[in-house]
Design a protein around this motif. Structure first.
Motif, PDB file in Angstrom:
ATOM      1  N   ARG A 156      16.129  -5.488  -3.563  1.00  0.00           N
ATOM      2  CA  ARG A 156      15.033  -4.335  -3.293  1.00  0.00           C
ATOM      3  C   ARG A 156      15.324  -3.245  -4.067  1.00  0.00           C
ATOM      4  O   ARG A 156      14.252  -2.346  -4.760  1.00  0.00           O
ATOM      5  CB  ARG A 156      14.835  -4.184  -1.763  1.00  0.00           C
ATOM      6  N   GLU A 218      11.852 -12.630   4.654  1.00  0.00           N
ATOM      7  CA  GLU A 218      10.517 -12.303   3.902  1.00  0.00           C
ATOM      8  C   GLU A 218      10.243 -10.797   3.967  1.00  0.00           C
ATOM      9  O   GLU A 218       9.347 -10.408   3.231  1.00  0.00           O
ATOM     10  CB  GLU A 218       9.380 -12.984   4.719  1.00  0.00           C
ATOM     11  N   SER A 219      10.691 -10.120   5.050  1.00  0.00           N
ATOM     12  CA  SER A 219      10.329  -8.650   4.911  1.00  0.00           C
ATOM     13  C   SER A 219      11.028  -7.966   3.794  1.00  0.00           C
ATOM     14  O   SER A 219      10.159  -7.091   3.249  1.00  0.00           O
ATOM     15  CB  SER A 219      10.409  -8.121   6.524  1.00  0.00           C
ATOM     16  N   ARG A 221      11.774  -9.295   0.845  1.00  0.00           N
ATOM     17  CA  ARG A 221      11.174  -9.713  -0.326  1.00  0.00           C
ATOM     18  C   ARG A 221       9.813  -9.104  -0.485  1.00  0.00           C
ATOM     19  O   ARG A 221       9.377  -8.552  -1.438  1.00  0.00           O
ATOM     20  CB  ARG A 221      11.126 -11.250  -0.110  1.00  0.00           C
ATOM     21  N   HIS A 222       9.196  -9.167   0.825  1.00  0.00           N
ATOM     22  CA  HIS A 222       7.754  -8.224   0.506  1.00  0.00           C
ATOM     23  C   HIS A 222       8.049  -6.882   0.076  1.00  0.00           C
ATOM     24  O   HIS A 222       7.436  -6.386  -0.632  1.00  0.00           O
ATOM     25  CB  HIS A 222       7.131  -8.176   1.819  1.00  0.00           C
ATOM     26  N   ASP A 223       8.930  -6.155   0.398  1.00  0.00           N
ATOM     27  CA  ASP A 223       9.252  -4.724   0.339  1.00  0.00           C
ATOM     28  C   ASP A 223       9.652  -4.666  -1.304  1.00  0.00           C
ATOM     29  O   ASP A 223       9.477  -3.886  -2.015  1.00  0.00           O
ATOM     30  CB  ASP A 223      10.537  -4.095   1.048  1.00  0.00           C
ATOM     31  N   GLN A 225       8.686  -6.861  -3.625  1.00  0.00           N
ATOM     32  CA  GLN A 225       7.505  -7.003  -4.469  1.00  0.00           C
ATOM     33  C   GLN A 225       6.799  -5.695  -4.397  1.00  0.00           C
ATOM     34  O   GLN A 225       6.278  -5.284  -5.647  1.00  0.00           O
ATOM     35  CB  GLN A 225       7.024  -7.823  -3.989  1.00  0.00           C
ATOM     36  N   GLN A 226       6.911  -4.827  -3.116  1.00  0.00           N
ATOM     37  CA  GLN A 226       5.975  -3.801  -3.424  1.00  0.00           C
ATOM     38  C   GLN A 226       6.464  -2.632  -4.165  1.00  0.00           C
ATOM     39  O   GLN A 226       6.107  -1.866  -5.033  1.00  0.00           O
ATOM     40  CB  GLN A 226       5.842  -3.204  -1.951  1.00  0.00           C
ATOM     41  N   PHE A 242      -0.846 -10.275  -8.494  1.00  0.00           N
ATOM     42  CA  PHE A 242      -0.915 -10.022  -7.046  1.00  0.00           C
ATOM     43  C   PHE A 242      -2.278  -9.240  -6.663  1.00  0.00           C
ATOM     44  O   PHE A 242      -2.453  -8.941  -5.701  1.00  0.00           O
ATOM     45  CB  PHE A 242       0.045  -8.773  -6.551  1.00  0.00           C
ATOM     46  N   ASN A 245      -3.402 -11.312  -3.536  1.00  0.00           N
ATOM     47  CA  ASN A 245      -2.674 -11.507  -2.572  1.00  0.00           C
ATOM     48  C   ASN A 245      -2.781 -10.862  -1.333  1.00  0.00           C
ATOM     49  O   ASN A 245      -3.867  -9.927  -1.138  1.00  0.00           O
ATOM     50  CB  ASN A 245      -1.242 -10.519  -2.710  1.00  0.00           C
ATOM     51  N   SER A 247      -1.431  -9.833   1.216  1.00  0.00           N
ATOM     52  CA  SER A 247      -0.784  -8.381   1.541  1.00  0.00           C
ATOM     53  C   SER A 247      -1.717  -7.273   1.251  1.00  0.00           C
ATOM     54  O   SER A 247      -1.735  -7.017   0.078  1.00  0.00           O
ATOM     55  CB  SER A 247       0.732  -8.556   1.087  1.00  0.00           C
ATOM     56  N   LEU A 250       0.543  -4.870  -0.818  1.00  0.00           N
ATOM     57  CA  LEU A 250       0.744  -5.212  -2.515  1.00  0.00           C
ATOM     58  C   LEU A 250      -0.242  -4.903  -2.955  1.00  0.00           C
ATOM     59  O   LEU A 250      -0.236  -4.312  -4.297  1.00  0.00           O
ATOM     60  CB  LEU A 250       1.424  -6.632  -2.567  1.00  0.00           C
TER      61      LEU A 250
END
Length: 505
Positions: A156, A218-219, A221-223, A225-226, A242, A245, A247, A250
């Motif tokens: 991250r 997952e959380s 990984r989401h951060d 990607q952001q 994205f 997406n 989210s 995102l």
């Protein structure tokens, strides 16, 4: 805390010999103020650091301490400050890389120019937050290596590092070519599957709201990607995927990128969330055709953000000015308007448009003077602080529009002392005008005395150099500590009073 002495420590008129005497009696708060003095010498800084240890870090960041003044074994935080400023010694970094305090190793990891062996030591630190901090600031080569780190928190940080190579950032977005992460901060602490309850009642829990892990991290990984989407080094074609997406975060991060393809902008323009559409509206990547579509958006904030887009066509901006509350601010498109456009805007039949151009402070004298006699008070209020307006024109504004323009007139840099005195006596009084007078370079003693009667403005007026010395001395015992501190910092405070304040200690 002795607020009077803290103010005195910041007083630019305090002579060097009194600075020395204040250093000799300083506590942590006084030392903090002394450390920010522009005239503090190296010798004084050394004495202050030796007397009040807490001040040494600020002195180091200010460049007032050198490597020769610091012992990293007994002053590790000061040594870190010098290393952060690239003024420390390489051997300090080797010593601090083994420091038992995790926070110090984290600070070290954020320093640039570390020796290669120190980087390697930090890269294998037992605390993942140290490694993540290193990943956030490290070189492209080390960032590339960390992209495959087994801990998702390190990845991250790599995604947020603008030195990370574009191809690596693209891989972090999809995971292609990278081994799966093995751990994250959530599964380090909790049995999975786990979802952090936002109103968590555990006092020792520092997991962020929404943190979760079902084994796929997952959380985090989401951060990650952001962070990668927001990173300007990430290729535009990689983030474009994205746009649809699920989210919101995102999509929202995507809407602010200035390098988006037109087809991605078009999809974001019909996003269900007004925050996404608003960020897109202010994005210079949005083309004119789409700007015109967004001008009809049902959400006021989207239209307001569009008005702040530097590339908005002028005809569309003038249309928005009449239908959208933009506020008294200089818009980028107005600031870049050509002389011909400025003239056209200043002659618009719409007062909202004239108000926008009146926010400029570089108008031709003829345009400025024409707006100064505008029939609309909002336009006059906007032009009132423009430099170059004569006292006569400013007084005419007051006579015609009264309280609606008083604060603007008081903010004019060319307002004379006599005019400011009249503004201070305006009936009814205008609090915003008092604040402008209290910090005005031309404010006279009578005008400032009127400002002292206002509780909120009193703190600002107490620091004005035009106050009579006797009044400044009286304010040293004011009930409000901020007034006392401001009075002590007043450069017109008599030297004898300064000396007496220190002598009383």
């Amino acid at each position: 805390m002795n607020h009077v002495l803290c103010g005195l420590a910041a007083n630019v008129s305090l002579p060097s010999e009194l600075v020395d005497r204040l250093i000799a009696v300083a506590d942590a708060e006084i030392a903090a103020a002394l450390a920010h003095r522009a005239d503090l010498g190296h010798a004084q800084a050394r004495v202050l650091a030796s007397r009040v240890e807490e001040s040494a870090v600020s002195l180091a960041y200010a460049g007032l301490l050198t490597a020769a003044d610091v012992d990293p074994a007994t002053q590790p935080d000061v040594a870190l400050a010098l290393l952060a400023e690239r003024a420390g010694r390489p051997e300090w970094a080797r010593l601090l890389a083994e420091d038992p305090v995790v926070e110090r190793r984290q600070k070290l990891a954020a320093c640039s120019g570390l020796p290669p062996d120190v980087v390697e030591t930090l890269a294998t630190d037992s605390d993942v937050q140290v490694v993540a901090e290193l990943a956030l600031w490290t070189t492209p080569e080390t960032a590339t290596r960390f992209a495959a780190h087994p801990h998702a928190e390190v990845r991250r940080a790599v995604a947020a590092n603008e030195a990370t190579p574009p191809a690596v950032l693209a891989a972090l977005l999809t995971g292609d070519g990278l081994p799966p992460a093995q751990r994250c901060l959530v599964c380090d602490r909790e049995e999975t599957p786990f979802a952090h309850d936002p109103p968590c009642s555990r006092l020792d829990c520092d997991l962020p709201s929404g943190a979760s892990c079902d084994g796929s991290h997952e959380s985090t990984r989401h951060d990650m990607q952001q962070m990668a989407i927001r990173n300007p080094a990430t290729p535009a074609d990689s983030v474009a995927a994205f746009v649809g997406n699920p989210s919101l975060l995102l999509r929202w991060a995507l809407a602010g990128r200035p390098d988006l393809p037109s087809e991605v902008c078009a999809r974001l323009a019909v996003d269900s969330n007004p925050g996404v559409r608003g960020d897109l509206a202010g994005n210079p990547a949005t083309d004119e055709a789409l700007i015109r579509v967004l001008a009809t958006d049902r959400d006021h904030e989207v239209r307001r953000r569009l008005a702040h887009n530097p590339l908005i066509p002028l005809d569309l901006l003038t249309h928005l000015a009449g239908a959208t509350k933009i506020g008294a601010t200089l818009l980028p498109r107005i600031a870049s308007a050509s002389p011909d456009e400025v003239e056209e805007l200043s002659e618009s039949p719409n007062p909202a448009v004239r108000m926008l151009v009146a926010q400029r402070r570089d108008l031709p004298p003829a345009t400025r003077d024409a707006l100064a006699v505008d029939s609309d008070a909002k336009v006059v209020k906007s032009i009132a602080p423009h430099p170059g307006l004569s006292e006569g024109r400013l007084r005419t504004m007051l006579d015609r529009h009264g309280v609606r323009v008083v604060a603007g007139v008081a903010a004019n840099p060319d307002a004379t002392p006599a005019l400011l005195e009249d503004v201070a006596r305006h009936d009814p009084p205008v609090r915003k005008a008092f604040r402008e007078i209290a910090r005005h370079r031309n404010a006279s003693a009578p005008a400032l005395l009127a400002c002292l009667a206002d509780a909120r403005t009193r703190r600002v007026a107490a620091s004005h150099a035009e106050l009579p010395p006797s009044i400044i001395e009286e304010l040293l015992t004011d009930a409000d500590w901020q007034v006392r501190e401001a009075a002590a910092a007043n450069p017109s405070l008599p030297l004898a009073v300064m000396a007496d304040l220190i002598a009383r200690l």
